[in-house]
Design a protein around this motif. Structure first.
Motif, short mmCIF file in Angstrom:
data_model
loop_
_atom_site.label_atom_id
_atom_site.label_comp_id
_atom_site.label_asym_id
_atom_site.label_seq_id
_atom_site.Cartn_x
_atom_site.Cartn_y
_atom_site.Cartn_z
N THR A 109 -42.77 67.05 18.24
CA THR A 109 -42.08 65.82 18.60
C THR A 109 -40.57 65.95 18.44
O THR A 109 -39.81 65.55 19.32
N SER A 110 -40.12 66.54 17.35
CA SER A 110 -38.67 66.67 17.16
C SER A 110 -38.05 67.60 18.19
O SER A 110 -36.96 67.33 18.71
N SER A 111 -38.74 68.68 18.54
CA SER A 111 -38.17 69.58 19.56
C SER A 111 -38.16 68.92 20.93
O SER A 111 -37.25 69.13 21.72
N ALA A 112 -39.14 68.06 21.20
CA ALA A 112 -39.16 67.34 22.48
C ALA A 112 -38.02 66.34 22.56
O ALA A 112 -37.36 66.20 23.59
N VAL A 113 -37.76 65.63 21.47
CA VAL A 113 -36.66 64.66 21.45
C VAL A 113 -35.33 65.37 21.65
O VAL A 113 -34.47 64.91 22.40
N ILE A 114 -35.16 66.51 21.00
CA ILE A 114 -33.92 67.28 21.15
C ILE A 114 -33.75 67.73 22.59
O ILE A 114 -32.67 67.61 23.18
N ASP A 115 -34.82 68.25 23.21
CA ASP A 115 -34.74 68.70 24.60
C ASP A 115 -34.46 67.55 25.55
O ASP A 115 -33.69 67.70 26.50
N LEU A 116 -35.09 66.40 25.33
CA LEU A 116 -34.83 65.26 26.20
C LEU A 116 -33.39 64.77 26.07
O LEU A 116 -32.75 64.42 27.05
N SER A 117 -32.85 64.78 24.87
CA SER A 117 -31.46 64.36 24.69
C SER A 117 -30.51 65.36 25.35
O SER A 117 -29.50 64.97 25.92
N ARG A 118 -30.83 66.63 25.31
CA ARG A 118 -30.01 67.64 25.99
C ARG A 118 -30.06 67.45 27.49
O ARG A 118 -29.06 67.56 28.17
N SER A 119 -31.28 67.21 28.02
CA SER A 119 -31.40 67.08 29.47
C SER A 119 -30.68 65.84 29.97
O SER A 119 -30.11 65.83 31.06
N LYS A 120 -30.64 64.76 29.19
CA LYS A 120 -29.90 63.57 29.60
C LYS A 120 -28.41 63.81 29.53
O LYS A 120 -27.66 63.28 30.34
N SER A 121 -27.95 64.63 28.59
CA SER A 121 -26.52 64.89 28.49
C SER A 121 -26.06 65.86 29.58
O SER A 121 -24.88 65.95 29.87
N ASP A 122 -26.99 66.59 30.19
CA ASP A 122 -26.66 67.51 31.28
C ASP A 122 -26.48 66.80 32.61
O ASP A 122 -25.95 67.37 33.55
N ILE A 123 -26.93 65.55 32.70
CA ILE A 123 -26.83 64.80 33.95
C ILE A 123 -25.38 64.36 34.14
O ILE A 123 -24.80 63.74 33.26
N PRO A 124 -24.78 64.69 35.31
CA PRO A 124 -23.39 64.30 35.55
C PRO A 124 -23.25 62.79 35.51
O PRO A 124 -24.10 62.05 35.98
N GLY A 125 -22.14 62.32 34.95
CA GLY A 125 -21.87 60.90 34.91
C GLY A 125 -22.39 60.23 33.64
O GLY A 125 -22.27 59.03 33.48
N ARG A 126 -23.00 60.99 32.71
CA ARG A 126 -23.51 60.39 31.47
C ARG A 126 -22.78 60.97 30.29
O ARG A 126 -22.38 62.02 30.19
#
Length: 143
Positions: free
Chosen positions: A126-143
């Motif tokens: 769960t913790s690794s999934a949360v970290i990956d999801l937060s990284r993927s959202k920060s990779d989106i341009p405009g966020r």
């Protein structure tokens, strides 16, 4: 051989693009499943329930891989084992949860054994999934 940036001779450009997109979709599905999957350890799951959930996850993988299956023969024929492992690595959560559920569903393992290790499983997955999801959202341009 001529050096061309962004060209991988192990797959045609379209095949490589489709394979990465498919694995990315599985990785995203695995992230969400692992976040919600922690709840599975807190409810009693029967063998039939585990099998049904595992089969549903396999159906998701088949649905997401419709276009990928057009290129899979080329992928297997022209890509080394190491490159295949590196390509599949991001989808490890999806594969892990599906394997656990199908194993419990067909009787190869007991769900209670996973329940005894739930603190470790929930903590790591769960913790690794949360970290990956937060990284993927920060990779989106405009966020």
């Amino acid at each position: 051989m001529l050096m061309i940036g962004g060209f991988n001779p192990s797959l045609s450009w379209r095949g490589q693009e489709v394979a990465k997109k498919y694995i990315g979709n599985l990785a995203t599905a695995g992230n969400w499943l692992s976040i919600g999957g922690g709840a599975l350890f807190f409810i009693p799951i029967t063998q039939k329930m585990a099998f049904t959930i595992g089969c549903a996850m396999m159906a998701i993988a088949l649905f997401l891989g419709r276009e990928y299956r057009k290129y899979v023969d080329e992928l297997l024929a022209q890509t080394s084992l190491i490159k295949l492992l590196l390509l599949l690595a991001p989808s490890w959560r999806f594969l892990l949860i599906t394997t656990l559920l199908l194993g419990a569903g067909i009787g190869l393992s007991e769900w209670e054994a996973f329940g005894q290790m739930k603190a470790v499983v929930i903590g790591v997955v769960t913790s690794s999934a949360v970290i990956d999801l937060s990284r993927s959202k920060s990779d989106i341009p405009g966020r």
